[in-house]
Design a protein around this motif. Structure first.
Motif, PDB file in Angstrom:
ATOM      1  N   ILE A 186       0.265   4.257  -2.690  1.00  0.00           N
ATOM      2  CA  ILE A 186       0.140   5.596  -2.352  1.00  0.00           C
ATOM      3  C   ILE A 186       1.281   6.415  -2.901  1.00  0.00           C
ATOM      4  O   ILE A 186       0.606   7.619  -3.456  1.00  0.00           O
TER       5      ILE A 186
ATOM      6  N   LEU B 245      -6.042   7.299   0.314  1.00  0.00           N
ATOM      7  CA  LEU B 245      -4.853   7.472  -0.491  1.00  0.00           C
ATOM      8  C   LEU B 245      -3.893   8.663  -0.292  1.00  0.00           C
ATOM      9  O   LEU B 245      -2.619   8.597  -0.338  1.00  0.00           O
TER      10      LEU B 245
ATOM     11  N   GLU C 199      -7.289   6.381  -9.577  1.00  0.00           N
ATOM     12  CA  GLU C 199      -7.982   5.513  -8.574  1.00  0.00           C
ATOM     13  C   GLU C 199      -8.133   4.052  -8.979  1.00  0.00           C
ATOM     14  O   GLU C 199      -7.999   3.096  -8.144  1.00  0.00           O
TER      15      GLU C 199
ATOM     16  N   VAL D 254      -2.958   3.913   5.612  1.00  0.00           N
ATOM     17  CA  VAL D 254      -2.643   2.514   5.102  1.00  0.00           C
ATOM     18  C   VAL D 254      -3.818   1.883   5.877  1.00  0.00           C
ATOM     19  O   VAL D 254      -4.432   0.823   5.043  1.00  0.00           O
TER      20      VAL D 254
ATOM     21  N   GLU E 137      -2.507   9.216   3.147  1.00  0.00           N
ATOM     22  CA  GLU E 137      -1.560   7.937   3.485  1.00  0.00           C
ATOM     23  C   GLU E 137      -2.242   7.199   4.644  1.00  0.00           C
ATOM     24  O   GLU E 137      -1.325   6.801   5.409  1.00  0.00           O
TER      25      GLU E 137
ATOM     26  N   TYR F 251       0.092   7.022  -6.416  1.00  0.00           N
ATOM     27  CA  TYR F 251      -1.183   7.841  -6.692  1.00  0.00           C
ATOM     28  C   TYR F 251      -1.016   9.121  -6.537  1.00  0.00           C
ATOM     29  O   TYR F 251      -1.257   9.862  -7.271  1.00  0.00           O
ATOM     30  N   LYS F 252      -0.052   9.477  -5.371  1.00  0.00           N
ATOM     31  CA  LYS F 252      -0.081  11.004  -5.186  1.00  0.00           C
ATOM     32  C   LYS F 252       0.809  11.715  -6.333  1.00  0.00           C
ATOM     33  O   LYS F 252       0.371  12.908  -6.490  1.00  0.00           O
TER      34      LYS F 252
ATOM     35  N   LEU G 158       0.864  -1.231   0.018  1.00  0.00           N
ATOM     36  CA  LEU G 158       0.072  -0.145  -0.078  1.00  0.00           C
ATOM     37  C   LEU G 158       1.039   1.185  -0.251  1.00  0.00           C
ATOM     38  O   LEU G 158       0.403   2.227  -0.544  1.00  0.00           O
ATOM     39  N   LYS G 159       1.962   1.243   0.420  1.00  0.00           N
ATOM     40  CA  LYS G 159       2.817   2.463   0.692  1.00  0.00           C
ATOM     41  C   LYS G 159       3.512   2.744  -1.044  1.00  0.00           C
ATOM     42  O   LYS G 159       3.591   3.786  -1.196  1.00  0.00           O
TER      43      LYS G 159
ATOM     44  N   LEU H 201      -7.151   2.179   4.002  1.00  0.00           N
ATOM     45  CA  LEU H 201      -6.904   1.777   2.433  1.00  0.00           C
ATOM     46  C   LEU H 201      -6.966   0.282   2.646  1.00  0.00           C
ATOM     47  O   LEU H 201      -7.642  -0.263   1.623  1.00  0.00           O
TER      48      LEU H 201
ATOM     49  N   ALA I 193      -4.670   2.403  -8.807  1.00  0.00           N
ATOM     50  CA  ALA I 193      -4.486   1.929  -7.648  1.00  0.00           C
ATOM     51  C   ALA I 193      -4.730   0.672  -7.102  1.00  0.00           C
ATOM     52  O   ALA I 193      -4.003  -0.078  -6.482  1.00  0.00           O
TER      53      ALA I 193
END
Length: 363
Positions: free
Chosen positions: A45, A83, A229, A88, A86, A48-49, A41-42, A91, A232
Motif C-alpha cells: 500500500i 489500496l 496496480e 487491508v 488502506e 502504491y500510494k 499488504l502495508k 485487499l 502491487a
C-alpha cells in the motif's frame, strides 16, 4: 472451436493425460490463508500510494490511455479503492483470490467464457475437450522448447491467489505456468555467465515469470516495470511465493548501479524505467503488452529498452492483431540486431491463426 477440438483430439486423444473427466478438477478452489498478509499488504500500500502520486506527472506514456481508462477503472476500481484507502482486510480478500477476482483483469485469462467453471456446475463435454486441446498443446510445446529436460514437477508453484490450471502426470500446473517457465528458462540461457546478472521485464503481470526466474536462478536481480496496480499484485504474489527472497518496492530503493547488484526482486512503476543505468541489463523481456500500446507509447518504452540493454532483448508480441505490429517496432533502428523471428505458438492449440511471434535481438 469444433476445428480446434478435432485437431487436438487427433494429436492428443491417446495421451493418458487427455481426460475430460478431470477438467472440473482444474478449477476447484485452492485457497490458502496468508498469515502474514497484513505486514506484506502495508508495504504494498505504501509503495502504491507513492507511485500513484508520481504517476500523475510522469507523462502520457506512463499512464493508462484515455480510450482504456473507463475499462481500467471499472475492472480495477475496487482494488484501487482498497489500496488508496488502506483497507487491508478488503485487499487481502481480493489478493488471496486474485486468479478469480477482477483485481487481476488483463493479467490472467481463459480461452473462452465457459459456464460453470468456478461454480461446481456441469461443464459441457465440448468445453472440456476444448480446454484439454489448449493445455495439451501448451504443455507439449513447453516440453519441446525446453528440450525435454524437465518433468512436470518443475512447473509446480505455491498456491497463491487461489489458482486454476491443469494437471499433467498428476502435477497441478497453474494457468500460464508453461510459457512463463519457458521464458524464464530462455532468459537464463541467454544470460549464461554474463557479468551483470540483471534482467528487466516490461509488463510482468502478476509475477509468474519472475517467480520461476529467481526460484531457479537466485543469483540474479529481476527488475520489473508495470502499472502501479499490476506491480502491487506482483509484489503480493512474489512475497508470498518466495518469502525468503529480498524484494524492494518503490520508495524503498533507488535504481542505482549499486542497488541492482543485490539479488532478488526490484518492482517499480513503469515510469521508473528512465532511471535505470545505461546498458545495465543483460536481458530485457516483454510479452504481449508493447503491441497493445499506442505507437507513441510503445516507442517511449522501446527507446528505454534500447538504452538499458547491454546483451539481449527478447519479446513476444502480436504482428497482425495489434495496435502496433511487432514487425514495425523499429527495434533495429535503435541499434539492436535481429537474431531470430519465429512463431511463438502458445495459442495454436485453439487458434490456428495465431500471430504471436517471438523476437530475439542483440545489443
Amino acid at each position: 472451436m469444433i476445428q480446434a477440438i478435432e485437431s487436438g483430439k487427433r494429436r492428443f486423444g491417446n495421451d493418458p493425460n487427455f481426460r475430460p473427466d478431470l477438467v472440473p478438477g482444474y478449477f476447484v478452489p485452492r485457497l490458502v490463508d496468508g498469515q502474514d498478509d497484513p505486514v506484506i499488504l502495508k508495504r504494498i500500500i505504501a509503495a502504491y500510494k507513492q507511485a500513484k502520486v508520481k504517476q500523475k506527472s510522469a507523462g502520457e506514456a506512463f499512464n493508462v490511455s484515455n480510450e482504456w481508462l473507463s475499462i481500467y477503472e471499472r475492472n480495477l476500481g475496487p482494488v484501487m479503492k482498497a489500496l488508496l484507502s488502506e483497507n487491508v482486510a478488503e485487499l487481502q480478500r481480493m489478493y488471496q483470490n486474485f486468479f478469480r477476482d477482477p483485481c487481476s483483469s488483463g493479467l490472467l485469462g481463459l480461452p473462452i467464457n465457459i459456464p460453470n467453471l468456478f461454480t461446481g456446475g456441469a461443464i459441457k463435454q465440448k468445453f472440456r475437450e476444448y480446454i484439454l486441446c489448449d493445455v495439451s498443446h501448451r504443455y507439449d510445446l513447453w516440453k519441446k522448447r525446453t528440450g525435454n529436460r524437465y518433468s512436470a514437477a518443475v512447473l509446480s508453484a505455491p498456491l497463491v491467489g487461489n489458482p486454476y490450471g491443469y494437471t499433467m502426470d498428476g502435477v497441478f500446473i497453474r494457468g500460464g505456468a508453461d510459457y512463463q517457465h519457458y521464458y524464464a528458462h530462455a532468459i537464463a540461457e541467454l544470460m549464461g555467465s554474463s557479468k551483470e546478472q540483471i534482467v528487466a521485464e516490461l509488463g510482468g503481470g502478476f509475477g509468474g515469470l519472475a517467480y520461476y526466474l529467481i526460484r531457479d536462478n537466485p543469483q540474479m536481480t529481476y527488475v520489473g516495470f508495470d502499472l502501479p496496480e499490476a506491480t502491487a499484485l506482483a509484489s503480493y504474489y512474489l512475497m508470498q511465493s518466495l518469502p525468503s527472497v529480498a524484494i524492494r518496492l518503490y520508495g524503498e530503493t533507488e535504481l542505482s548501479a549499486e542497488a541492482l547488484t543485490t539479488p532478488g526482486f526490484v518492482l517499480m512503476p513503469s515510469f521508473e524505467i528512465v532511471k535505470m543505468p545505461l546498458k545495465s541489463t543483460a536481458v530485457s523481456f516483454n510479452s504481449y503488452s508493447l503491441a497493445e500500446m499506442s505507437p507513441a507509447t510503445a516507442h517511449v518504452y522501446l527507446d528505454q529498452i534500447a538504452r538499458i540493454t547491454s546483451g539481449y532483448f527478447l519479446h513476444v508480441n502480436h504482428n497482425r492483431n495489434a495496435v502496433l505490429s511487432a514487425d514495425k517496432f523499429g527495434v533495429e533502428e535503435r541499434g539492436l540486431k535481429l537474431i531470430t523471428r519465429e512463431l511463438a505458438g502458445w495459442t495454436l492449440g485453439i487458434n490456428p491463426q495465431s500471430d504471436e511471434y517471438e523476437y530475439l535481438y542483440r545489443a
